[in-house]
Structures are given as structure tokens and as C-alpha cells.
Enzyme design. Structure first.
Site, PDB file in Angstrom:
ATOM      1  N   ASN A   1       0.831  -1.204   0.000  1.00 24.71           N
ATOM      2  CA  ASN A   1       0.000   0.000   0.000  1.00 24.71           C
ATOM      3  C   ASN A   1       0.862   1.249   0.000  1.00 24.71           C
ATOM      4  O   ASN A   1       1.945   1.286   0.590  1.00 24.71           O
ATOM      5  CB  ASN A   1      -1.022   0.001   1.153  1.00 24.71           C
ATOM      6  CG  ASN A   1      -0.451  -0.251   2.524  1.00 24.71           C
ATOM      7  OD1 ASN A   1       0.564  -0.926   2.675  1.00 24.71           O
ATOM      8  ND2 ASN A   1      -1.084   0.301   3.545  1.00 24.71           N
TER       9      ASN A   1
ATOM     10  N   GLU B   1       0.373   5.189   0.764  1.00 25.68           N
ATOM     11  CA  GLU B   1      -0.530   6.193   1.327  1.00 25.68           C
ATOM     12  C   GLU B   1      -0.132   7.598   0.893  1.00 25.68           C
ATOM     13  O   GLU B   1       0.934   7.808   0.283  1.00 25.68           O
ATOM     14  CB  GLU B   1      -0.571   6.044   2.848  1.00 25.68           C
ATOM     15  CG  GLU B   1      -1.155   4.698   3.247  1.00 25.68           C
ATOM     16  CD  GLU B   1      -1.402   4.538   4.743  1.00 25.68           C
ATOM     17  OE1 GLU B   1      -0.933   5.381   5.543  1.00 25.68           O
ATOM     18  OE2 GLU B   1      -2.079   3.559   5.100  1.00 25.68           O
TER      19      GLU B   1
ATOM     20  N   CYS C   1      -4.383   0.755  -2.166  1.00 34.48           N
ATOM     21  CA  CYS C   1      -4.171  -0.510  -1.449  1.00 34.48           C
ATOM     22  C   CYS C   1      -3.106  -1.375  -2.144  1.00 34.48           C
ATOM     23  O   CYS C   1      -2.907  -1.296  -3.367  1.00 34.48           O
ATOM     24  CB  CYS C   1      -5.453  -1.325  -1.422  1.00 34.48           C
ATOM     25  SG  CYS C   1      -6.784  -0.603  -0.472  1.00 34.48           S
TER      26      CYS C   1
ATOM     27  N   GLU D   1      -3.203  -4.522  -2.888  1.00 30.92           N
ATOM     28  CA  GLU D   1      -3.706  -5.461  -3.901  1.00 30.92           C
ATOM     29  C   GLU D   1      -3.790  -4.799  -5.268  1.00 30.92           C
ATOM     30  O   GLU D   1      -3.445  -5.382  -6.296  1.00 30.92           O
ATOM     31  CB  GLU D   1      -5.105  -5.976  -3.513  1.00 30.92           C
ATOM     32  CG  GLU D   1      -5.157  -6.789  -2.254  1.00 30.92           C
ATOM     33  CD  GLU D   1      -5.343  -5.937  -1.001  1.00 30.92           C
ATOM     34  OE1 GLU D   1      -4.852  -4.791  -0.952  1.00 30.92           O
ATOM     35  OE2 GLU D   1      -5.977  -6.440  -0.060  1.00 30.92           O
TER      36      GLU D   1
ATOM     37  N   CYS E   1     -10.304  -5.040   0.675  1.00 32.04           N
ATOM     38  CA  CYS E   1     -11.443  -4.119   0.710  1.00 32.04           C
ATOM     39  C   CYS E   1     -12.318  -4.337  -0.524  1.00 32.04           C
ATOM     40  O   CYS E   1     -11.926  -5.028  -1.480  1.00 32.04           O
ATOM     41  CB  CYS E   1     -10.951  -2.672   0.791  1.00 32.04           C
ATOM     42  SG  CYS E   1     -10.371  -2.023  -0.781  1.00 32.04           S
TER      43      CYS E   1
ATOM     44  N   CYS F   1     -10.826  -3.350  -3.973  1.00 32.37           N
ATOM     45  CA  CYS F   1      -9.831  -4.326  -4.458  1.00 32.37           C
ATOM     46  C   CYS F   1     -10.519  -5.588  -4.960  1.00 32.37           C
ATOM     47  O   CYS F   1     -10.110  -6.171  -5.975  1.00 32.37           O
ATOM     48  CB  CYS F   1      -8.829  -4.652  -3.355  1.00 32.37           C
ATOM     49  SG  CYS F   1      -7.693  -3.287  -3.047  1.00 32.37           S
TER      50      CYS F   1
HETATM   51  N1  THU Z   1      -5.230  -1.546   2.775  1.00 33.26           N
HETATM   52  C1  THU Z   1      -4.678  -2.349   1.826  1.00 33.26           C
HETATM   53  O1  THU Z   1      -3.606  -2.074   1.281  1.00 33.26           O
HETATM   54  N2  THU Z   1      -5.341  -3.478   1.503  1.00 33.26           N
HETATM   55  C2  THU Z   1      -6.492  -3.884   2.071  1.00 33.26           C
HETATM   56  O2  THU Z   1      -7.008  -4.906   1.692  1.00 33.26           O
HETATM   57  C3  THU Z   1      -7.104  -3.104   3.133  1.00 33.26           C
HETATM   58  C4  THU Z   1      -6.476  -1.801   3.415  1.00 33.26           C
HETATM   59  C5  THU Z   1      -4.496  -0.340   3.143  1.00 33.26           C
HETATM   60  C6  THU Z   1      -5.118   0.962   2.746  1.00 33.26           C
HETATM   61  C7  THU Z   1      -4.512   1.890   3.760  1.00 33.26           C
HETATM   62  O3  THU Z   1      -3.232   2.291   3.305  1.00 33.26           O
HETATM   63  C8  THU Z   1      -4.326   1.036   4.995  1.00 33.26           C
HETATM   64  O4  THU Z   1      -4.356  -0.310   4.550  1.00 33.26           O
HETATM   65  C9  THU Z   1      -5.373   1.235   6.059  1.00 33.26           C
HETATM   66  O5  THU Z   1      -6.645   1.113   5.549  1.00 33.26           O
END
Ligand code: THU
Length: 183
Positions: free
Chosen positions: A83, A85, A94, A96, A133, A136
Site C-alpha cells: 500500500n 498512502e 491498497c 492489492e 477491501c 480491491c
Molecule cells: N489496505 C490495503 O492495502 N489493503 C487492504 O485490503 C485493506 C487496506 C491499506 C489501505 C490503507 O493504506 C491502509 O491499509 C489502512 O486502511
């Protein structure tokens, strides 16, 4: 998950749904296999290892939730990502989607066959499997449709690892390209 479909006669009249004349119920079942790490087939263990390594390189200064993903392709390649940010939160992405988009961008001819996800927070990998999520799941579903092949989904947790046979099973009653053509 439980899905119910109700049918009512005279539905045009306000309150008609109080009188249900026939009802059908659909049950949607998702099969989840639960593995210990050591029980995983070799190729899937490798995907999990790569997802864990990728999690450690995530850029997650705001959530502290470091997610890694690894995709195995049918040409033998493996691609990993994490991920990313952003101070403007929705601009981040994310693990994925970072990973799957990278794989599709660099190997457009290769079908993804498995995706592993792992997440590290508070100094450790999560005990329970991390689940993707909704956005994704939608992207994974599109990828299955694009390549006409199921993607095994491996969700890592320290206690156990879940394996789901396809992204489709993670997103029942989904909207996909077939939905655009149906009327
Ligand atoms: N996140 C992911 O990378 N994958 C997921 O399946 C759920 C959430 C990340 C997004 C964000 O950077 C952090 O986790 C918190 O939500």
C-alpha cells in the site's frame, strides 16, 4: 452470507410488501480452506513469503497498517507490491491494486493465478487473515473476467491462512461486464 429475494403481488400499492405472497431464498456460500503455513503447497507458500516481504516495504505513515501482496502469473513470474498512502488520504492505494495493476501493466499477456496478502501492524503480522477491501475485490473480479481464469486468494494470518478459490467468491452478486450487457 444470506441473501433473500422477496416477491409481492400488487406491489404498486403502498404497503403491499406487508403481504408477501411468495418468497424464495437464495443462500450464497463461500468455501474457505484454512491452512497452517507449513501445510500450504510450495508455490502458495512462496507467494505468502513475497507478500510478507512486500508488507515490510509499504508506505503507510498515516495508518501504520502495512499491507503486502504478491501475484503469481501463469508465465511463472511473481510480482509483489504494497500500500502507498498519501497526505491527501484518498490519493493512496491498497497493496492489492498496486500489485495487480503492476502485473497487468507489465505482463498483459499473463493470467494471474494466485494472489497472497499479508499485513503488518503494531510491530507484528496480524493474527487473523487480512481481507481485501471492496474496491480491491472489484479489481480482482475484473482481472478474472479479463483473463478468463480464477485467481486463488491467499489471506495470511499468523494463526492461519485462508484460501478462497476465486475473487468471484469474495464478491457475490457483483457488478461486472456481463451486467452492462444484460437488461
Ligand atoms: N489496505 C490495503 O492495502 N489493503 C487492504 O485490503 C485493506 C487496506 C491499506 C489501505 C490503507 O493504506 C491502509 O491499509 C489502512 O486502511
Amino acid at each position: 452470507m444470506r441473501v433473500s429475494i422477496y416477491a409481492a403481488a400488487g406491489a404498486e400499492k403502498a404497503g403491499a410488501y406487508d403481504k408477501i405472497v411468495s418468497m424464495r431464498e437464495l443462500k450464497i456460500v463461500t468455501e474457505v480452506k484454512v491452512y497452517k503455513y507449513a501445510e500450504l503447497p510450495d508455490e502458495y507458500r512462496k507467494a505468502v513469503d513475497e507478500a510478507k516481504a512486500a508488507a515490510m516495504k509499504a508506505y503507510a505513515p498515516y495508518s501504520g497498517f502495512h499491507v503486502g501482496a504478491a501475484v503469481l502469473l501463469d508465465n511463472g513470474e511473481a510480482v509483489s507490491g504494497n500500500n502507498q498512502e498519501n497526505a491527501a488520504y484518498p490519493s493512496g492505494l491498497c497493496a492489492e491494486r498496486v500489485t495487480m495493476f503492476y502485473a497487468n501493466a507489465h505482463y498483459p499477456e499473463a493470467a494471474p493465478v494466485a494472489l497472497a496478502i499479508a499485513s503488518h501492524t503494531g510491530g507484528a503480522f496480524t493474527d487473523e487473515p487480512v481481507t481485501p477491501c471492496g474496491a480491491c475485490r472489484q479489481v480482482l473480479l475484473e482481472t478474472e473476467g479479463r483473463y478468463g481464469r480464477d485467481i486463488r486468494i491467499l489471506l495470511y494470518g499468523e494463526k492461519h491462512i485462508y484460501m478462497i478459490n476465486s475473487a468471484r467468491e469474495l464478491l457475490p452478486l457483483s457488478f461486472a461486464k456481463e451486467s452492462l450487457l444484460s437488461r
